[in-house]
Design a protein around this motif. Structure first.
Motif, PDB file in Angstrom:
ATOM      1  N   GLY A 396     -45.773 -18.986  -9.344  1.00 30.46           N
ATOM      2  CA  GLY A 396     -47.041 -19.185  -8.652  1.00 30.46           C
ATOM      3  C   GLY A 396     -48.160 -18.499  -9.392  1.00 30.46           C
ATOM      4  O   GLY A 396     -48.055 -18.227 -10.596  1.00 30.46           O
ATOM      5  N   PHE A 421     -49.913 -17.385  -4.566  1.00 25.54           N
ATOM      6  CA  PHE A 421     -49.843 -18.792  -4.163  1.00 25.54           C
ATOM      7  C   PHE A 421     -48.586 -19.381  -4.826  1.00 25.54           C
ATOM      8  O   PHE A 421     -48.518 -19.491  -6.048  1.00 25.54           O
ATOM      9  N   SER A 422     -47.631 -19.764  -4.022  1.00 20.69           N
ATOM     10  CA  SER A 422     -46.354 -20.221  -4.582  1.00 20.69           C
ATOM     11  C   SER A 422     -46.286 -21.733  -4.765  1.00 20.69           C
ATOM     12  O   SER A 422     -45.442 -22.232  -5.501  1.00 20.69           O
ATOM     13  N   SER A 423     -47.175 -22.472  -4.094  1.00 20.88           N
ATOM     14  CA  SER A 423     -47.217 -23.921  -4.277  1.00 20.88           C
ATOM     15  C   SER A 423     -48.264 -24.224  -5.343  1.00 20.88           C
ATOM     16  O   SER A 423     -49.468 -24.045  -5.119  1.00 20.88           O
ATOM     17  N   VAL A 424     -47.826 -24.660  -6.492  1.00 21.25           N
ATOM     18  CA  VAL A 424     -48.745 -24.809  -7.616  1.00 21.25           C
ATOM     19  C   VAL A 424     -48.410 -26.067  -8.411  1.00 21.25           C
ATOM     20  O   VAL A 424     -47.251 -26.300  -8.769  1.00 21.25           O
ATOM     21  N   ALA A 425     -49.421 -26.894  -8.649  1.00 19.84           N
ATOM     22  CA  ALA A 425     -49.268 -28.066  -9.508  1.00 19.84           C
ATOM     23  C   ALA A 425     -49.359 -27.634 -10.965  1.00 19.84           C
ATOM     24  O   ALA A 425     -49.973 -26.610 -11.289  1.00 19.84           O
ATOM     25  N   THR A 426     -48.776 -28.414 -11.859  1.00 13.97           N
ATOM     26  CA  THR A 426     -48.795 -28.103 -13.288  1.00 13.97           C
ATOM     27  C   THR A 426     -49.184 -29.348 -14.076  1.00 13.97           C
ATOM     28  O   THR A 426     -49.319 -30.437 -13.526  1.00 13.97           O
ATOM     29  N   ARG A 439     -56.136 -32.685 -10.378  1.00 13.97           N
ATOM     30  CA  ARG A 439     -55.154 -31.693  -9.942  1.00 13.97           C
ATOM     31  C   ARG A 439     -55.802 -30.371  -9.548  1.00 13.97           C
ATOM     32  O   ARG A 439     -55.350 -29.711  -8.608  1.00 13.97           O
ATOM     33  N   ASP A 443     -56.162 -30.546  -5.593  1.00 12.22           N
ATOM     34  CA  ASP A 443     -55.191 -29.609  -5.012  1.00 12.22           C
ATOM     35  C   ASP A 443     -55.802 -28.260  -4.698  1.00 12.22           C
ATOM     36  O   ASP A 443     -55.101 -27.351  -4.231  1.00 12.22           O
ATOM     37  N   GLN A 445     -56.777 -25.778  -6.578  1.00 11.45           N
ATOM     38  CA  GLN A 445     -56.136 -24.675  -7.288  1.00 11.45           C
ATOM     39  C   GLN A 445     -57.165 -23.918  -8.111  1.00 11.45           C
ATOM     40  O   GLN A 445     -58.072 -24.511  -8.710  1.00 11.45           O
TER      41      GLN A 445
END
Length: 916
Positions: A396, A421-426, A439, A443, A445
């Motif tokens: 995260g 933050f553990s929910s992360v797009a890459t 993204r 998202d 982020q």
């Protein structure tokens, strides 16, 4: 590219230059324009530029029985049409009405293949289907006409192609004809400055000049001054300019509604390009019932010709135009916007935008330590990862805001994993710009980790996108601000032509070899710093600094082995010096970032990317880099507006703590300011004053001060820098006793003069020039101050001795000269021979009388080279027992020779024998 097409089967015949072949209608010396085959008509595009006009004349020489028809040639009263009308005697010029109803067997098209841009000649082609010959430098045009003979090459001007044919055929040209053809080459190559210019353009122009082409006429027609109306229009264009980021490329659009036709709009567009250093510019101007579009591009990602061909226009990739009838300006602008979105090639992917390497934190790292990491690296978020033997697991990320709030609740001992933050797009390095936007924005982020080979290769942050989307040239640095933002989207442009112009073939080949080797090893490679800065300033600088994105030491070892060179490595800093057999050196460094544990301390170093490597440098003018890999060779990369500061002649730091972290940068700011005739920016001056007020120099090591001060004194003319140091109160860093007294400037000027005299008289004698200036500054100081200065600057023993001992011997010689002149040569030699050259020049600089200067000059030019022919063994042969007496006898003999009493060896032996 050389294009040859034969849509009609037939005998290929002989070969013409440029990899094309003779088909039907190869240019021959016809004499009857109304032969049984009909007329040969030469034409070019509507509103022909100088290249079109010049190419028509050149083609007329290749087809001497032809007639010339220029579409719309008489519609506008502008410079080009005046030029045409004054040269009618050179053409067999006809109006379209003059050939109406006559058979046309052949049409020769120059500088165009677009049927829609041929005016009345288009109807002849459609109705009579004549044979078509084409000479053009616009390649790969959609829906272009085909010809029985096509000579199409990507030269800077069509006139260049035709000049080659004329030269090969041995066709004679008058001076007037050579001038006209030369004019077309100069215009379409921007006087050989456009990226589309080729070596063939230079060769063609050189040949035309050898025939008598008048460059005064060429320059007067191309580089004409703007009239007041044109100046006002350029100002209007600047005010109405809009910068858009399209697929990661900055495109400038200008929309104008004009009451009357403006001639030479293309000239104004080109001037705006240069004034604003734009990469891409599209100007839409409504004039009457037409919309005129003029486009210019310096970037390969934007092909002006291809884009405007969809609007009925044409041109080549770097310059094009279109004329659109009966369509509202707003509708044309909308269509152009859609075309740009579809046609501009994306140049920004995650690989180009990401900051690398990513700064990561272990999941169990305390929040207090994470806060220190953010401060150390000047970032606002950390990627949280764990490692195993083969991969890096992304867990995260955590932001500065979260950490600061946790610290405010006394939670500094908690691990980052508790609040990340553990929910992360890459994304991958090849992810395109629009996907990155979706993204990060979609998202919500703060940053987007970029994954490659199961590891975090870097991150793209929200700030990166904002810089790219919002910050145009005006916004990249707010009004009144000087300090650069952290690394963001770089401005890029090709400078290969400048490199070819300014660099020797040996240096250019070396840089290319470095690029090939680095590419083969999988490393990014750049030449950076002062070398690039001086290249843009057109100053000589062969100090090559290479930065490797990868392992600089590994690269240096491999390259040195390949070149048969030696190498010195410095593992702590990841740097190497490659030393070639002839002594030439190249510095190689691993791309690295630095952070300073305390003010004035030496930096800690970590491996990094080229962006962060440049961000650690002192001033924006030194942050420029040129790619050396074969795919991008000669691409200038500018993250921090260094080009603008060079243009505006300004010295500017990159961040407000620059002088606090490294106070020696103050000396470098002064050095560059005076060397280049630049000005230290307002904010940068305030930061210098702030650093002095905070007394950050107190902790600065003396050797670092000495090295910087010595470099200033080694400048060609260090006097302005010395006075600037006094003005800023920096001389007290060395010692408060070094003051700006009444005689100082005169003495420094004298030091400069005596050094110039020495350079003129003794060009082969190496001296350390800085010593003379330093001793001049210390002239009023006593031995005690000299000792303190030597200790403060941590001078090596050699220089310490000069300051604390030898300088006072020189003062003694100065006192003797003041009272002892005139003096015998032997006395002069006795007083001055113990002094090194630097001390003699110092005495000359501080002396007030011409007699002293002349005496020292006499000693240096005449007396110091006089030696004896006899030695101690000659005295022994005379029967004198060896001992201290030998030295006395030889000294007396030399004195006699200096005073002119002895002429040769026999005289010397006789004089010495007298002591027996």
């Amino acid at each position: 590219m050389n294009t040859f097409r034969n849509p009609h089967a037939g005998n290929p015949g002989s070969t013409l230059p440029g990899h094309h072949r003779r088909l039907k209608g190869e240019p021959v010396h016809e004499t009857n324009p109304t032969s049984q085959d009909g007329l040969t008509v030469i034409t070019t595009h509507i509103n022909a530029d100088f290249d079109g006009i010049s190419s028509v004349l050149a083609a007329h020489k290749l087809y001497p029985g032809s007639v010339v028809v220029l579409p719309n040639a008489g519609e506008k009263k502008n410079l080009k049409n005046f030029f045409i009308s004054s040269l009618l005697y050179l053409f067999n010029m006809k109006r379209s009405t003059d050939i109406a109803g006559k058979q046309v067997s052949r049409v020769v098209l120059v500088d165009t293949r677009d049927l829609s841009r041929l005016g009345e000649v288009a109807a002849i082609i459609n109705e009579q289907a004549p044979e078509i010959h084409i000479y053009d430098h616009h390649t790969d045009l959609p829906d272009a006409l085909s010809g029985a003979l096509e000579v199409i090459r990507p030269t800077g001007a069509t006139a260049t192609i035709l000049t080659g044919l004329i030269r090969e055929r041995g066709i004679e040209l008058s001076k007037e004809e050579a001038t006209i053809i030369c004019l077309g080459i100069y215009e379409d190559t921007g006087s050989f400055t456009y990226a589309s210019t080729t070596p063939e353009d230079f060769e063609a122009a050189a040949w035309l000049v050898s025939l008598g082409a008048n460059l005064d006429i060429v320059s007067s027609l191309i580089a004409k001054e703007l009239d007041p109306a044109q100046v006002a229009l350029i100002n209007e264009m600047l005010n109405r300019s809009e910068r858009r980021m399209i697929n990661g490329v900055e495109v400038t659009l200008v929309t104008l509604a004009l009451e009357e036709y403006i001639p030479d709009l293309a000239t104004l567009v080109q001037k705006m390009m240069r004034m604003e250093s734009l990469g891409v510019l599209f100007v839409l101007a409504g004039m009457g019932n037409r919309i005129h579009v003029v486009a210019r591009s310096c970037l390969p990602e934007v092909d002006c010709g291809a884009i405007l061909s969809d609007l009925g226009g044409g041109g080549h990739p770097f310059a094009a135009s279109a004329s659109i009838r009966n369509m509202p300006l707003a509708q044309v602008e909308e269509r152009l916007g859609a075309l740009l979105a579809a046609r501009v090639k994306p140049i920004r992917t995650a690989r180009h935008l990401m900051s690398a390497p990513a700064i990561t934190a272990a999941p169990l790292l305390p929040l207090s330590e994470a806060s220190r990491l953010l401060t150390r690296y000047s970032i606002n978020a950390l990627v949280v990862t764990t490692f195993d033997d083969e991969s890096e697991q992304l867990l995260g990320y955590i932001t500065r805001q979260v950490i600061e709030r946790a610290l405010s609740h006394n939670l500094g001992a908690c691990p980052v994993q508790d609040f990340m933050f553990s929910s992360v797009a890459t994304a991958s390095p090849d992810t395109d710009f629009n996907t990155l936007v979706d993204r990060i924005i979609g998202d919500k982020q703060r940053l987007l980790p970029i994954m490659e080979n199961d590891r975090v290769a870097g991150v793209v942050t929200r700030t990166d996108l904002l810089n790219l989307l919002v910050y145009s040239k005006e916004h990249a640095r707010p009004e009144g601000s000087e300090v650069s933002a952290p690394p963001h989207y770089p401005k890029q442009k090709p400078v290969v032509s400048l490199m070819r112009e300014r660099l020797s073939k040996e240096i250019l080949d070396l840089l290319k070899q470095i690029g090939h080797v680095a590419r083969d090893m999988g490393f990014g490679v750049f030449v950076v710093g002062g070398f690039v800065r001086d290249l843009l300033l057109r100053r000589q600088n062969d100090d090559i600094d290479i930065v490797i994105e990868g392992d600089g030491i590994t690269f240096a070892k491999a390259f040195a082995e390949m070149m048969g060179a030696r190498i010195n490595t410095y593992t702590k800093f990841g740097t190497s010096v490659i030393i070639f057999p002839d002594g030439f050196k190249v510095d190689v460094a691993t791309a690295r970032m630095e952070y300073y544990p305390s003010p004035a301390a030496l930096p800690e170093v970590e491996t990094s990317s080229i962006k962060l490597d440049l961000y650690r440098r002192d001033f924006t003018i030194n942050t420029l880099a040129i790619r050396l890999d074969p795919d991008g060779f000669g691409t200038l990369t500018d993250f921090f507006n260094g080009q603008r500061d060079i243009k505006e002649k300004r010295i500017r730091i990159l961040h407000n703590l620059s002088f606090v972290e490294d106070p020696t940068r103050v000396f470098r700011a002064i050095k560059f300011e005076q060397r280049f005739g630049f000005t230290i920016g307002k904010v940068t001056r305030e930061m210098i004053k702030n650093a002095i007020h905070l007394d950050v120099f107190r902790e600065l090591g003396g050797l670092r001060v000495f090295n910087e001060f010595r470099q200033i004194l080694e400048e060609e003319n260090p006097i302005p820098s010395i006075l600037r140091i006094f003005d800023l109160g920096l001389m007290e860093i060395i010692h408060p006793g070094i003051t700006r007294h009444n005689e100082l400037i005169d003495q420094l000027d004298e030091a400069k003069k005596v050094l110039a005299w020495h350079d003129l008289m003794y060009t082969d004698e190496p001296i350390e020039r800085w010593i003379i200036y330093f001793l001049t500054l210390l002239a009023p100081c006593d031995r005690e101050v000299s000792e303190v200065v030597a200790r403060r600057l941590m001078l090596p023993p050699k220089y310490r001795k000069i300051l604390t001992e030898e300088r006072f011997h020189a003062r003694g010689a100065y006192t003797w000269l003041t009272h002892g002149l005139p003096a015998a040569n032997s006395d002069l030699h006795r007083q001055l021979s113990p002094l090194r050259t630097e001390l003699l020049l110092y005495v000359m600089a501080i002396s007030k009388g011409e007699a002293i200067k002349k005496s020292i000059s006499h000693y240096m030019s005449q007396l110091r080279h006089i030696t004896l022919s006899i030695r101690g063994r000659d005295l022994k042969t005379l029967g004198l027992k060896p001992g201290p007496r030998y030295g006395e006898i030889l000294a007396d003999t030399l004195a006699a020779k200096l005073d002119g009493q002895l002429k040769d060896r026999d005289d010397e032996l006789a004089f010495a024998a007298g002591y027996l």
